[in-house]
Motif scaffolding. Structure first.
Motif, PDB file in Angstrom:
ATOM      1  N   LEU A   1       0.834  -1.203   0.000  1.00  0.00           N
ATOM      2  CA  LEU A   1       0.000   0.000   0.000  1.00  0.00           C
ATOM      3  C   LEU A   1       0.869   1.253   0.000  1.00  0.00           C
ATOM      4  O   LEU A   1       0.596   2.218  -0.719  1.00  0.00           O
ATOM      5  CB  LEU A   1      -0.932  -0.010   1.211  1.00  0.00           C
ATOM      6  N   LEU A   2       1.928   1.229   0.794  1.00  0.00           N
ATOM      7  CA  LEU A   2       2.829   2.383   0.845  1.00  0.00           C
ATOM      8  C   LEU A   2       3.631   2.524  -0.439  1.00  0.00           C
ATOM      9  O   LEU A   2       3.814   3.632  -0.956  1.00  0.00           O
ATOM     10  CB  LEU A   2       3.773   2.246   2.039  1.00  0.00           C
ATOM     11  N   ALA A   3       4.096   1.401  -0.972  1.00  0.00           N
ATOM     12  CA  ALA A   3       4.918   1.444  -2.190  1.00  0.00           C
ATOM     13  C   ALA A   3       4.143   2.001  -3.370  1.00  0.00           C
ATOM     14  O   ALA A   3       4.715   2.654  -4.257  1.00  0.00           O
ATOM     15  CB  ALA A   3       5.445   0.050  -2.511  1.00  0.00           C
ATOM     16  N   GLN A   4       2.836   1.753  -3.391  1.00  0.00           N
ATOM     17  CA  GLN A   4       1.999   2.208  -4.500  1.00  0.00           C
ATOM     18  C   GLN A   4       1.158   3.430  -4.133  1.00  0.00           C
ATOM     19  O   GLN A   4       0.213   3.777  -4.847  1.00  0.00           O
ATOM     20  CB  GLN A   4       1.078   1.070  -4.943  1.00  0.00           C
ATOM     21  N   SER A   5       1.500   4.074  -3.021  1.00  0.00           N
ATOM     22  CA  SER A   5       0.718   5.232  -2.560  1.00  0.00           C
ATOM     23  C   SER A   5       0.569   6.268  -3.667  1.00  0.00           C
ATOM     24  O   SER A   5       1.533   6.633  -4.339  1.00  0.00           O
ATOM     25  CB  SER A   5       1.400   5.873  -1.347  1.00  0.00           C
ATOM     26  N   GLY A   6      -0.648   6.711  -3.867  1.00  0.00           N
ATOM     27  CA  GLY A   6      -0.935   7.683  -4.917  1.00  0.00           C
ATOM     28  C   GLY A   6      -1.327   7.055  -6.231  1.00  0.00           C
ATOM     29  O   GLY A   6      -1.840   7.742  -7.121  1.00  0.00           O
ATOM     30  N   ASN A   7      -1.087   5.741  -6.362  1.00  0.00           N
ATOM     31  CA  ASN A   7      -1.404   5.049  -7.611  1.00  0.00           C
ATOM     32  C   ASN A   7      -2.517   4.023  -7.442  1.00  0.00           C
ATOM     33  O   ASN A   7      -2.911   3.370  -8.408  1.00  0.00           O
ATOM     34  CB  ASN A   7      -0.158   4.340  -8.157  1.00  0.00           C
ATOM     35  N   ILE A   8      -3.040   3.881  -6.231  1.00  0.00           N
ATOM     36  CA  ILE A   8      -4.061   2.878  -5.954  1.00  0.00           C
ATOM     37  C   ILE A   8      -5.435   3.526  -6.030  1.00  0.00           C
ATOM     38  O   ILE A   8      -5.715   4.499  -5.325  1.00  0.00           O
ATOM     39  CB  ILE A   8      -3.849   2.232  -4.581  1.00  0.00           C
ATOM     40  N   ALA A   9      -6.293   2.970  -6.871  1.00  0.00           N
ATOM     41  CA  ALA A   9      -7.646   3.503  -6.993  1.00  0.00           C
ATOM     42  C   ALA A   9      -8.534   3.024  -5.852  1.00  0.00           C
ATOM     43  O   ALA A   9      -9.352   3.794  -5.329  1.00  0.00           O
ATOM     44  CB  ALA A   9      -8.258   3.094  -8.328  1.00  0.00           C
TER      45      ALA A   9
END
Length: 419
Positions: free
Chosen positions: A291-299
């Protein structure tokens, strides 16, 4: 590396607890409530008492099912009488219920013959090794659409595995995990149904892979899940040793680094024990790190649990709504309507703390509050059987079919939105 003598000592210390399958003979389930506001907080505190097993989170204004051993029944009923809360016996003896379910599982396992080209069944609950093998099989069948990601190795050495599905770069992401609580057997079939629909029915569901990449963890708590099949049907936590306590396990859904420890539960024997600190557990870190690694990219993030017929969204730590509560609620209601269209299964939508009792360190709160995921939900699937946690295998297909339509509704709305 722990010295061998220490390992041997720990194994000897804990060995008596894992010799036989727990029968639950003499355990009873009480139907408690409805619990009104004046007594709700005191009642909900009982959830943290290790002697009392709440089969769903305490719910205001509704009946609640609580399992208790025959030895502790008197103490629980005295507490309920003192709080002036009504109760009745819902299951007089849990033992035969557990025995029947295990026998059904073993029988179905012995006769199940897969009728499609994939090594998957929705005729019974699949075990962990079978699910792992299915993930590998789907990757082999669709190498251009999938990647297998081993996220963490559990305390007992099992892999927490995700399947990443993508038909091309440049898209936002859907993140989804199932069975963070071990005994919630209905959850993994929902993750498996999602994988099957996106891959085996790619021509029908290509739109959903055009909209987003998918990141799916069918079993987020492998050690606990295996233990629930092999030793204890109602095991909820992971299998971490909490030495010197004889009680094993941490509740991974109280272990996320967002308002961790707010319930002040320090007893490792409690079913809601949050661990020694935020992200102390591999199970929460496996999903939390992604979740942190993809923060800002998760819908959207979906945590699939059971049971309760609920689609809940943050916050859990407070009854104050998040800034985007109106959109979260509308999306949840739309998904509930898609589910209802199948067979009339009614879901309730609302905030976690608003519909239930507050919880701290939960995955959905972390996703919204820290990882900046705009749409974050915990989906509590329908209960079944005699109490909720023992739905018959015949319920799997109707549940996963209706839930898939609800998930599709959510994904379309979340990926169409722009922050």
């Amino acid at each position: 590396m722990m010295e061998s003598w220490k390992v041997a000592l720990l194994l000897a210390f804990f060995a008596p607890s894992v010799l036989t399958y727990k029968t639950y003979n003499g355990y009873k389930v009480l139907r408690v409530g409805p619990v009104e506001m004046d007594y709700f907080e005191a009642f909900a505190e009982l959830e943290h008492d290790p002697r009392f097993d709440f089969w769903s989170r305490p719910r205001l204004g509704n009946d609640n099912l609580v399992m208790v051993s025959g030895d502790e029944l008197s103490d629980l009923t005295k507490k309920l009488i003192k709080l002036d809360i009504e109760f009745s016996i819902f299951i007089d003896d849990v033992g035969p219920t557990v025995s029947k379910e295990i026998k059904e599982h073993e029988f179905l396992k012995s006769i199940t013959r897969e009728t499609n080209s994939r090594n998957i069944t929705f005729e019974r609950f699949m075990e962990f090794a079978e699910i792992q093998a299915y993930i590998d099989e789907m990757h082999s069948a669709y190498p251009n659409l999938t990647a297998v990601v081993d996220l963490e190795t559990t305390f007992q050495g099992r892999q927490i595995r995700a399947l990443h599905l993508s038909n091309g770069p440049g898209k936002r992401m859907v993140m989804m995990d199932c069975a963070l609580h071990a005994r919630e057997w209905m959850a993994p079939p929902v993750c498996l149904k999602t994988i099957m629909e996106l891959l085996d029915n790619y021509n029908v569901n290509k739109e959903l892979l055009d909209l987003a990449d998918w990141w799916i963890v069918p079993v987020a708590n492998p050690d606990g899940y295996v233990y629930s099949f092999e030793k204890d049907r109602f095991w909820r936590k992971n299998r971490k040793i909490n030495f010197p306590s004889p009680c094993l396990g941490v509740d991974p859904n109280r272990n996320y680094d967002f308002y961790w420890g707010g319930e002040n539960v320090s007893d490792p024997c409690s079913l809601t024990y949050p661990g020694t600190g935020p992200f102390s557990e591999k199970e929460s870190r496996a999903v939390g790190n992604q979740l942190l690694a993809q923060s800002g990219n998760i819908a959207i993030y979906l945590a699939i649990h059971s049971y309760g017929e609920l689609i809940v969204y943050p916050w859990g730590y407070t009854t104050d709504p998040p800034p985007n509560a109106a959109e979260l609620h509308a999306t949840g209601k739309e998904a509930a309507a898609a589910v209802f269209a199948h067979r009339g299964m009614e879901y309730t939508t609302g905030t976690s703390a608003g519909l239930l009792y507050p919880q701290f360190g939960a995955a959905d709160d972390f996703a919204l509050g820290v990882a900046n995921v705009p749409y974050s939900y915990t989906w509590e699937l329908p209960g079944g059987g005699t109490g909720g946690f023992n739905p018959p295998a015949s319920d799997i297909i109707p549940v996963v079919t209706e839930t898939w339509d609800g998930i599709k509704s959510m994904i379309r709305r979340a990926t169409a939105a722009r922050e």
